[in-house]
Design a protein around this motif. Structure first.
Motif, PDB file in Angstrom:
ATOM      1  N   UNK A 265       0.843  -1.197   0.000  1.00 40.84           N
ATOM      2  CA  UNK A 265       0.000   0.000   0.000  1.00 40.84           C
ATOM      3  C   UNK A 265       0.883   1.254   0.000  1.00 40.84           C
ATOM      4  N   UNK A 266       0.466   2.264  -0.755  1.00 38.12           N
ATOM      5  CA  UNK A 266       1.288   3.478  -0.891  1.00 38.12           C
ATOM      6  C   UNK A 266       0.411   4.727  -0.815  1.00 38.12           C
ATOM      7  N   UNK A 267       1.019   5.860  -0.481  1.00 35.90           N
ATOM      8  CA  UNK A 267       0.248   7.102  -0.472  1.00 35.90           C
ATOM      9  C   UNK A 267      -0.275   7.417  -1.872  1.00 35.90           C
ATOM     10  N   UNK A 268      -1.398   8.107  -1.951  1.00 36.59           N
ATOM     11  CA  UNK A 268      -2.030   8.404  -3.238  1.00 36.59           C
ATOM     12  C   UNK A 268      -1.075   9.079  -4.224  1.00 36.59           C
ATOM     13  N   UNK A 269      -0.194   9.925  -3.708  1.00 36.33           N
ATOM     14  CA  UNK A 269       0.720  10.678  -4.595  1.00 36.33           C
ATOM     15  C   UNK A 269       1.644   9.764  -5.384  1.00 36.33           C
ATOM     16  N   UNK A 270       1.865   8.541  -4.877  1.00 32.81           N
ATOM     17  CA  UNK A 270       2.822   7.647  -5.538  1.00 32.81           C
ATOM     18  C   UNK A 270       2.165   6.768  -6.597  1.00 32.81           C
ATOM     19  N   UNK A 271       0.841   6.770  -6.645  1.00 37.34           N
ATOM     20  CA  UNK A 271       0.136   5.790  -7.467  1.00 37.34           C
ATOM     21  C   UNK A 271       0.410   5.951  -8.962  1.00 37.34           C
ATOM     22  N   UNK A 272       0.301   7.179  -9.446  1.00 33.57           N
ATOM     23  CA  UNK A 272       0.458   7.359 -10.896  1.00 33.57           C
ATOM     24  C   UNK A 272       1.823   6.896 -11.401  1.00 33.57           C
ATOM     25  N   UNK A 273       2.866   7.266 -10.679  1.00 30.44           N
ATOM     26  CA  UNK A 273       4.215   6.862 -11.086  1.00 30.44           C
ATOM     27  C   UNK A 273       4.350   5.343 -11.016  1.00 30.44           C
ATOM     28  N   UNK A 274       3.744   4.750  -9.975  1.00 29.06           N
ATOM     29  CA  UNK A 274       3.850   3.296  -9.848  1.00 29.06           C
ATOM     30  C   UNK A 274       3.159   2.595 -11.017  1.00 29.06           C
ATOM     31  N   UNK A 275       1.970   3.073 -11.362  1.00 28.22           N
ATOM     32  CA  UNK A 275       1.214   2.447 -12.458  1.00 28.22           C
ATOM     33  C   UNK A 275       2.025   2.518 -13.748  1.00 28.22           C
ATOM     34  N   UNK A 276       2.642   3.678 -13.983  1.00 25.70           N
ATOM     35  CA  UNK A 276       3.451   3.838 -15.203  1.00 25.70           C
ATOM     36  C   UNK A 276       4.604   2.839 -15.246  1.00 25.70           C
ATOM     37  N   UNK A 277       5.207   2.597 -14.095  1.00 27.21           N
ATOM     38  CA  UNK A 277       6.409   1.758 -14.074  1.00 27.21           C
ATOM     39  C   UNK A 277       6.157   0.282 -13.804  1.00 27.21           C
ATOM     40  N   UNK A 278       4.879  -0.109 -13.665  1.00 28.83           N
ATOM     41  CA  UNK A 278       4.579  -1.463 -13.186  1.00 28.83           C
ATOM     42  C   UNK A 278       5.061  -2.590 -14.097  1.00 28.83           C
ATOM     43  N   UNK A 279       5.821  -3.466 -13.525  1.00 31.22           N
ATOM     44  CA  UNK A 279       6.194  -4.711 -14.177  1.00 31.22           C
ATOM     45  C   UNK A 279       6.392  -5.724 -13.064  1.00 31.22           C
ATOM     46  N   UNK A 280       5.609  -6.803 -13.011  1.00 29.09           N
ATOM     47  CA  UNK A 280       5.755  -7.775 -11.910  1.00 29.09           C
ATOM     48  C   UNK A 280       7.051  -8.546 -12.045  1.00 29.09           C
TER      49      UNK A 280
END
Ligand code: C2E
Ligand code: MG
Ligand code: MG
Ligand code: MG
Length: 280
Positions: A265-280
């Protein structure tokens, strides 16, 4: 002698009870103050399709940015609220903030399905429904289908007809989704499940954690997945911590997952960057 002992015992019991009551009152006052001082926030944990690596949603999880004790997890404070008037207030806060966040992400071009957690007994409260309806009205840019409420499977069982009705209300009148949380720990009967107006089953993390080494837990996961398919419900596995979990779940046809192995779980501010960089 016996009388004396008895009285002493009562006396002890009373002070222990009084103490507990004082602790509760103090904690509730602290939570109330924290709400006023805006110390609560929602963290978001991604929910992904593990096969396509697509991020389809987030679960909102409450945190308390405590002025002296750091970031507190729900287990540290939520139980004080159970059944109190403040619980309604906090739920309303969670609903409002999650919807605000969805609409911000929508504006940024990020369409996510966001779920929140609600104690099953709260679902029945008239105020809960009107708060939810009002919040949805305030955030008209949010498609109700983007919003989901997670309720514990065990709680739905406790008071089936009323909770069931409340869920139906949310679905039919507001168009939002309902997920059964921690599924497998509440012993729902199959016939019962069939009649619940829900959209999603979340497989409890205890089964996912053990499915690698325990054939029984693996069979339970497999069973829940086929059950969900038969009832045309979505299924998502909680507690995906490792590549092994992911592989085992994909093997069983469970494509959706959530867990530390994907993201914490992460703060809302980090979500967009995480989604962009997501690779499992
Ligand atoms: P939950 O709804 O079952 O949420 C999943 C919990 O498991 C979260 O803990 C999450 O951080 C944790 N988790 C996620 N992935 C993993 C993993 O891979 N491994 C392990 N070991 N844990 C994982 P958290 O945030 O501490 O929340 C605990 C519970 O508190 C939640 O369980 C939910 O029932 C409740 N809760 C959280 N936020 C709220 C809220 O806003 N309102 C209410 N009423 N309850 C909430
Ligand atoms: Mg949950
Ligand atoms: Mg859960
Ligand atoms: Mg849980």
């Amino acid at each position: 002698q016996a009388k004396l002992l008895g009285r002493n015992r009562y006396h002890l019991f009373d002070t222990a009870q009084e103490k507990a009551h004082k602790v509760l009152q103090r904690q509730l006052a602290a939570i109330k103050q924290a709400l006023e001082r805006d110390e609560f926030c929602l963290y978001y944990q991604p929910k992904v399709d593990m096969q396509s690596s697509q991020v389809f949603g987030m679960e909102a999880l409450i945190r308390w940015n405590h002025p002296t004790n750091g970031v507190l997890l729900p287990a540290a404070f939520l139980h004080y609220l159970a059944g109190s008037e403040l619980e309604v207030v906090l739920d309303a806060w969670v609903i409002e903030n999650a919807l605000k966040q969805i609409s911000l992400w929508n504006q940024a071009g990020l369409k996510l399905q966001v779920s929140i957690n609600i104690a099953p007994n709260q679902l029945k409260a008239a105020r809960f429904f009107s708060n939810l309806r009002d919040s949805l009205k305030r955030h008209a840019s949010v498609d109700p289908g983007q919003f989901q409420i997670e309720v514990l499977e065990s709680g739905v069982l406790d008071d089936q007809p009323t909770v069931c009705q409340a869920i139906q209300h949310c679905r039919d009148q507001l168009g939002i989704g309902i997920a059964l949380d921690d599924f497998g720990t509440g012993y729902s009967s199959l016939s019962h499940l069939r009649h619940l107006p829900i959209h999603t089953i979340k497989i409890d993390q205890s089964f996912v954690r053990n499915m690698i080494k325990d054939a029984n837990d693996c069979a339970i996961v497999e069973g829940v997945v086929s059950l969900a398919k038969a009832f045309k419900l979505e299924v998502i596995a909680e507690g995906v911590e490792t590549e092994q979990h992911k592989a085992a779940l994909l093997d069983l046809g469970c494509f959706r997952g959530q867990g530390y192995g994907i993201a914490r779980p992460m703060p809302a501010e980090k979500v967009q960057a995480w989604v962009r960089g997501y690779q499992f």
